[in-house]
Structure formats: C-alpha cells, structure tokens
Design a protein around this motif. Structure first.
Motif, short mmCIF file in Angstrom:
data_model
loop_
_atom_site.label_atom_id
_atom_site.label_comp_id
_atom_site.label_asym_id
_atom_site.label_seq_id
_atom_site.Cartn_x
_atom_site.Cartn_y
_atom_site.Cartn_z
N ASP A 12 -33.87 -9.62 -31.18
CA ASP A 12 -34.60 -10.07 -32.37
C ASP A 12 -33.68 -10.69 -33.42
O ASP A 12 -34.14 -11.16 -34.46
N GLU A 13 -32.36 -10.68 -33.16
CA GLU A 13 -31.41 -11.32 -34.07
C GLU A 13 -31.14 -12.78 -33.71
O GLU A 13 -30.47 -13.50 -34.46
N VAL A 14 -31.64 -13.22 -32.56
CA VAL A 14 -31.47 -14.61 -32.14
C VAL A 14 -32.71 -15.39 -32.52
O VAL A 14 -33.82 -15.05 -32.11
N ARG A 15 -32.54 -16.42 -33.33
CA ARG A 15 -33.66 -17.21 -33.79
C ARG A 15 -34.19 -18.12 -32.69
O ARG A 15 -33.44 -18.62 -31.85
N ALA A 16 -35.48 -18.37 -32.72
CA ALA A 16 -36.09 -19.33 -31.80
C ALA A 16 -35.79 -20.75 -32.29
O ALA A 16 -35.74 -20.99 -33.50
N PRO A 17 -35.57 -21.70 -31.37
CA PRO A 17 -35.21 -23.07 -31.79
C PRO A 17 -36.40 -23.89 -32.25
O PRO A 17 -36.63 -25.01 -31.80
N GLU A 18 -37.16 -23.35 -33.17
CA GLU A 18 -38.34 -24.06 -33.67
C GLU A 18 -37.94 -25.10 -34.71
O GLU A 18 -37.15 -24.83 -35.60
N GLN A 58 -26.48 -14.75 -27.39
CA GLN A 58 -26.33 -13.36 -27.81
C GLN A 58 -24.88 -12.92 -27.89
O GLN A 58 -24.59 -11.85 -28.44
#
Length: 334
Positions: free
Chosen positions: A168-174, A105
């Motif tokens: 909500d601006e941090v993407r999940a590491p999918e 973040q």
C-alpha cells in the motif's frame, strides 16, 4: 563492516543468529552551510521551548504528538518491549519466485552475517535451500521504530536482504501515461529496435559518477587557486519534429561512437516529403493514365508491325512472279 542490528532469522523452528550490515554506501559529496560574507560555518542549535535553552543530544528523546497537540513521550524501552515477534527477529513467512517481487517495492539493501560459529550450519542450510529452490524468502522484521517487509536472496556465499515497501506504499501509475491516442508504426519500432541493438549491453562496473568527479575537480581547482575547468557546450537538440529522422540520426550517432559504419543499413527508407506520396485519388488517376498510355503504345506497336508485315509480303510477292517468268523463258529457249 559494522553491524547496525543484531537478532536472528526465524526459519520455522530453526533460529539463526545474524548481524545486519549495510550492503551499500553513499559516495555523494556533502557540503556545509556557510555564511557567504565571511565563510563562517552555519550551525543549528536545539532549544527547549519550555526552558528556552540549548540542550545536548543526551537530553533529547522521542515523543508522539497527539491530535490535540499533547506530546506523549516514547522511550527505547517502550519500543523494545513491543508485543510482536519481529522486534529482534527476521521472521520468514513465505518463499516465492523472485519475479513475483515488483522492483518498485525495493528499498535499502543489507547483508546478513552469521552471528558466531553456532550460526554457521543453519546459515549455510538456509543459503543452500534458497539456491536450490530458485526462490526468495519473504520476511518481516522491525528496524528503526517500525515493522518492515524484506526479501532474502543469495549473493555469492552470503545472504542479502532487501527492504521492501509495503504494497500500500507503492502508488498506482494513474495519470502518468499519455492521455492522447498515439499510433506507433512498424517502421518506427524497427528503428527503435535497431537503436537498442546498436547501443547493446553494458558492464555496470564500467559506469561511474561523472558528476561527482567534476565536482571534485572544481574543489581541487579552487583549493589550489587554479582556473576552474571549462564546462562543455551543451548540445542544442531543438524540437523533434520528425521521429523517424531522430531515430535514424540516433542509430548513426551510436554506431559512430562505437567506431562502426555510420550508414543505417537494412532499415526502411524514410520519405522526406509528404508531396512524394501521392494521394489515393491521384494514385487512381495515374494508374488509369498509365493503362491508357500502355494500351495506346500497344496499338501503335501492333499497327506498325502489321504495316511492316504487309510491306514485306508486298516485296516478296513480285520476287516470286519474276522467278516464275525466268523459269518459263528458259523452257521456251530449250
């Protein structure tokens, strides 16, 4: 340092006038676009689509494009009058342990300077409170046309603020991690630990931008008409077919670079070929064979020992008889 934003920190009912100052600076070398044929500068001119003429910076404002293409003008006065408390205030909303903040973040960093003598006492109060609590302050503020999230912490005798991305601006590491099943052996982890220990720690002050230095050398050489510095030959690593070998070589190279012994000590020995490791079936056969050989050699040794004992006994028995005969003859003569 020039301030980029003036406002106040809202700490409950306490208001601390502050100035926002950039805490970092960019040392990257910037280039100009030129015409490759004659070296002339390439410049961009701003034209008004309706009047088809170039306009100056003073004539340019902001506008929001609606879904139907309509442009809605937005002035600085419109943004300054937003009905939110963070328009000119850094509003502290909570205090949390620093480890609760995800490094993903982290955004831009700023210093918060006290805005004049009246701000010195409340500024120092907040700084010392942050020190004693071992926590950081989470705040909301508005800058450059949007509300932002920030983290306040103590740096030396100053208060610094790190801009934070909204969760909500941090993407999940999918889809980032390998999708194949991989087993890491203990020996490989041991070598990785040894490599980490060999590389050790580093003082960040000793690190510098080698790329920027190389670009500066090229610019200086071209400016003076000298030959350009030669680029070093790139290392040809090739494909890593054996992870254990790569780790061992990395440990040796790291130790050599530090002037230490290159030998990798106290580490598990890597088997060079799969042929040297017998299969399970072969291992059982070799074990049974060894047992048979051992039993056979034991029988032979026992047999030889028995034969030797018999021979020794046979030799000793006649000797006793001879001694008895001599004794008898002596008695008769007497």
């Amino acid at each position: 340092m020039r301030s980029i934003w003036n406002g106040a920190i809202s700490f409950g009912l306490v208001s601390i006038p502050i100035k926002l100052v950039n805490a970092t600076e960019n040392h990257a070398i910037s280039f100009r676009q030129i015409h490759t044929e004659d070296g002339g500068r390439i410049r961009y001119r701003k034209f008004c689509e309706l009047e088809d003429r170039e306009v100056t910076g003073q004539e340019i404002g902001k506008g929001y494009e609606d879904a139907d293409g309509t442009i809605i003008p937005i002035t600085d006065e419109d943004l300054a009058g937003l009905p939110i408390p963070t328009a000119k205030t850094i509003e502290i909303v909570a205090f949390v342990p620093e480890e609760r903040i995800d490094p993903l973040q982290m955004d831009a960093a700023y210093y918060l300077a006290a805005g004049g003598a009246p701000a010195a006492k409340p500024y120092t109060l907040l700084r010392e409170a942050l020190k004693r609590s071992n926590k950081v302050a989470i705040a909301k503020y508005a800058l450059r046309g949007r509300e932002r999230l920030g983290m306040l912490r103590v740096v030396g005798d100053a208060i610094a603020m790190h801009g934070l991305l909204w969760p909500d601006e941090v993407r999940a590491p999918e889809g980032v991690a390998p999708d194949t099943s991989v087993t890491v052996r203990d020996k490989e982890l041991d070598l990785a630990d040894a490599l980490m220990d060999t590389l050790g720690e580093v003082d960040l002050q000793d690190l510098h931008d080698e790329y920027r230095e190389a670009v500066e050398e090229v610019i200086a050489a071209k400016a003076s008409g000298e030959a350009l510095p030669e680029a070093p030959e790139p290392e040809r690593g090739g494909k890593v077919l054996d992870l254990m070998a790569a780790l061992e070589n990395s440990v040796r190279a790291a130790r050599e670079s530090r002037g230490e012994e290159a030998e990798v000590k106290d580490l598990p020995q890597r088997k060079t070929s799969s042929r040297s490791t017998p299969k399970e079936t072969g291992g059982k056969k070799s074990t049974s064979t060894a047992k048979k050989k051992t039993a056979s050699s034991t029988r032979k040794s026992t047999s030889k020992a028995t034969q030797t004992e018999k021979k020794t006994t046979a030799k000793k028995t006649p000797a006793k008889k001879t001694t008895a005969k001599k004794t008898a003859s002596r008695k008769r003569s007497a």
